[in-house]
Design an enzyme around this catalytic site. Structure first.
Site, mmCIF file in Angstrom:
data_model
loop_
_atom_site.group_PDB
_atom_site.id
_atom_site.type_symbol
_atom_site.label_atom_id
_atom_site.label_comp_id
_atom_site.label_asym_id
_atom_site.label_seq_id
_atom_site.Cartn_x
_atom_site.Cartn_y
_atom_site.Cartn_z
ATOM 1 N N TYR A 88 14.528 1.907 0.725
ATOM 2 C CA TYR A 88 14.223 1.515 1.915
ATOM 3 C C TYR A 88 15.473 2.665 3.206
ATOM 4 O O TYR A 88 15.470 2.773 4.242
ATOM 5 C CB TYR A 88 13.842 -0.240 2.249
ATOM 6 C CG TYR A 88 12.824 -0.194 1.932
ATOM 7 C CD1 TYR A 88 11.960 -0.250 1.383
ATOM 8 C CD2 TYR A 88 12.563 -0.922 3.535
ATOM 9 C CE1 TYR A 88 10.860 -0.969 1.625
ATOM 10 C CE2 TYR A 88 10.880 -1.418 3.401
ATOM 11 C CZ TYR A 88 10.509 -1.012 2.488
ATOM 12 O OH TYR A 88 8.722 -2.138 2.303
ATOM 13 N N LYS A 102 10.971 -1.066 -13.662
ATOM 14 C CA LYS A 102 10.451 0.133 -14.065
ATOM 15 C C LYS A 102 11.819 1.085 -14.557
ATOM 16 O O LYS A 102 11.512 2.164 -14.634
ATOM 17 C CB LYS A 102 9.786 0.954 -12.761
ATOM 18 C CG LYS A 102 8.989 2.207 -13.218
ATOM 19 C CD LYS A 102 8.029 1.433 -14.068
ATOM 20 C CE LYS A 102 6.326 2.801 -14.625
ATOM 21 N NZ LYS A 102 5.198 2.608 -15.357
ATOM 22 N N ASP A 153 4.550 -1.753 -13.168
ATOM 23 C CA ASP A 153 2.511 -1.955 -13.261
ATOM 24 C C ASP A 153 2.037 -2.424 -13.934
ATOM 25 O O ASP A 153 1.025 -3.481 -13.431
ATOM 26 C CB ASP A 153 2.474 -0.650 -13.737
ATOM 27 C CG ASP A 153 3.763 -0.140 -15.103
ATOM 28 O OD1 ASP A 153 3.958 -1.356 -15.360
ATOM 29 O OD2 ASP A 153 3.008 1.173 -15.825
ATOM 30 N N ASP A 199 8.190 -5.781 -2.052
ATOM 31 C CA ASP A 199 7.281 -4.948 -0.332
ATOM 32 C C ASP A 199 5.247 -5.698 -1.116
ATOM 33 O O ASP A 199 4.732 -6.303 -0.658
ATOM 34 C CB ASP A 199 7.197 -3.973 0.629
ATOM 35 C CG ASP A 199 6.322 -3.310 1.318
ATOM 36 O OD1 ASP A 199 6.080 -4.906 2.438
ATOM 37 O OD2 ASP A 199 5.742 -2.521 1.432
ATOM 38 N N ASP A 241 2.427 -8.729 -0.971
ATOM 39 C CA ASP A 241 1.105 -8.781 -0.750
ATOM 40 C C ASP A 241 0.510 -9.161 -1.772
ATOM 41 O O ASP A 241 -0.748 -9.451 -0.952
ATOM 42 C CB ASP A 241 1.140 -7.417 -0.094
ATOM 43 C CG ASP A 241 1.829 -7.160 1.497
ATOM 44 O OD1 ASP A 241 2.517 -8.006 2.113
ATOM 45 O OD2 ASP A 241 0.864 -5.999 2.133
HETATM 46 C C1 IPM Z 1 7.439 -6.917 4.880
HETATM 47 C C2 IPM Z 1 7.136 -5.059 5.934
HETATM 48 C C3 IPM Z 1 7.945 -4.318 6.444
HETATM 49 C C4 IPM Z 1 8.420 -4.001 4.718
HETATM 50 C C5 IPM Z 1 7.802 -3.499 7.191
HETATM 51 C C6 IPM Z 1 7.222 -3.947 8.733
HETATM 52 C C7 IPM Z 1 8.917 -2.320 7.614
HETATM 53 O O1 IPM Z 1 5.829 -4.713 5.310
HETATM 54 O O2 IPM Z 1 8.229 -7.988 6.029
HETATM 55 O O3 IPM Z 1 6.763 -6.999 3.831
HETATM 56 O O4 IPM Z 1 8.105 -3.304 4.356
HETATM 57 O O5 IPM Z 1 9.659 -5.097 4.515
HETATM 58 MG MG MG Z 2 4.836 -5.902 2.997
#
Ligand code: IPM
Ligand code: MG
Length: 361
Positions: free
Chosen positions: A142, A191, A223, A247, A251
């Site tokens: 990032y 990884k 993975d 990240d 999710d």
């Molecule tokens: C998160 C989001 C952010 C990230 C984006 C909005 C930059 O997806 O906080 O997980 O990738 O960190």
């Molecule tokens: Mg995110």
């Protein structure tokens, strides 16, 4: 206590979920006699529209000088065509860096009441899911060097993944400290079969682990971790990982708990200041419709009370109020199931506020 909270409503559903959360904090202030001063600031798409940049200087200043930062959500299709540095997301990344928030804590808990919203089979989730993702937040791909150049195959772009020993050490410590307060298990995700940065990551994590003999450490390739999260999520306690893997995996972890609309997060640095935000995005498709689930943001405010202000009873009071509303069978659309009462964003906020009492008395 007198506390200054910088509030970034942001874009899309951000302002709606923030309004309900500010209401919840107001009630906490009344019940527990704290004075919260909310300072609303611009960041993201709305800042681009108002002042031409995603992260205005005074937003950074106000956030730095506050006791905590509460953020709704940022981004939307309106600003999707802007180039990298001008995109709304730069605001989040810039704030994380400016405030030194290297540790992102994302608890993924499956509430008993929401078992029907979980897409996994009942036998997989029996006994519940309670995972804490600890994601490194100010390093890696990032923030690594990036650029473009021409090659024989046409234009080429690169983003470099780099981690120093110091960066890995401090996030690993965060993960082990959290594990000590939970079930004493850390799964470090990397990884290392391919990436040199992961091999360094792994050896530093092993070093840090020596200071925490009570904590069981295991390593997992990313993975495999993605697969294990849906195959057997109950094997995880604390998941420690880098910025990009965190990240993605957070999710995934959120979805197995029923809805991304439920999960809060805390971003912490060396001091007490932290930034607290739901892990969901700005959901422009439902913005302004009173559909959004405010619970992730409300629970983020609870994390702020707990981690930045050390107001443990107050944090518990919010979490308890959320539980009561769910037990009362109230649901926003994202977590709706048969036989439940469907409510909108505002009603959900109101129901939670009504259930906040002084749990000390
Ligand atoms: C998160 C989001 C952010 C990230 C984006 C909005 C930059 O997806 O906080 O997980 O990738 O960190
Ligand atoms: Mg995110």
């Amino acid at each position: 206590m007198n506390l200054n909270i910088a509030v970034i409503p942001g874009d899309g559903i951000g302002p709606e979920v923030i309004d309900q959360t500010v209401g919840v904090l107001g009630k906490i202030g009344d019940v527990y006699h704290h004075e919260f001063k909310f300072n609303r600031v611009l960041a993201g798409g709305n800042a681009i529209d108002a002042v031409g940049v995603p992260l205005p200087e005074d937003t950074v200043e106000i956030c730095k000088n506050s006791d905590g930062v509460l953020l709704g959500a940022i981004g939307g299709p309106k600003w999707d065509s802007l180039s990298g540095e001008k995109r709304p997301e730069r605001a989040i990344l810039g704030l994380r860096k400016a405030l030194g928030l290297f540790g992102n804590i994302r608890p993924a808990i499956l509430y008993k009441e929401l078992i029907d919203a979980c897409p996994l089979k009942a036998e997989i989730i029996e006994g519940g899911i309670d995972i804490c993702v600890v994601r490194e937040l100010t390093g890696g791909i990032y923030f690594g060097e990036r650029g473009r150049r021409n090659t024989e195959m046409g234009e080429e772009a690169h983003d470099i993944e780099a981690y120093s020993v110091g960066e890995v050490k401090r996030i690993a410590k965060t993960a082990f400290e959290i594990a000590m307060k939970r079930n004493k298990k850390v799964t470090s995700v990397d990884k290392a079969n391919v990436l040199e940065s992961s091999r360094l990551w792994r050896s530093v994590v092993e070093d840090v682990a020596k200071d925490y003999p009570e904590v069981e450490l295991n390593h997992m390739y990313v993975d495999n971790a993605a697969m294990q999260l849906v195959r057997n999520p109950r094997q995880f306690d604390v998941v420690l990982t880098n910025n990009i893997f965190g990240d993605i995996l957070s999710d995934e972890a959120s979805m197995i708990t029923g809805s991304i609309g439920m999960l809060p997060s805390a971003s912490l640095g060396e001091g007490n200041i932290g930034m607290y935000e739901p892990i969901h995005g700005s959901a422009p498709d439902i913005a302004g419709m009173d559909y959004a689930n405010p619970i992730a943001t409300i629970l983020s405010a609870a994390m702020m009370l707990r981690y930045s202000f050390n107001l443990v009873d107050e944090a518990d009071a919010i979490e308890e109020a959320v539980s009561k509303v769910l037990k009362g069978n109230y649901r926003t659309r994202d977590i709706m199931s048969e036989g439940m009462t469907l409510v909108g964003t505002k009603e959900m906020g109101k129901l939670i506020i009504e259930r906040i009492g002084n749990i000390k008395s």
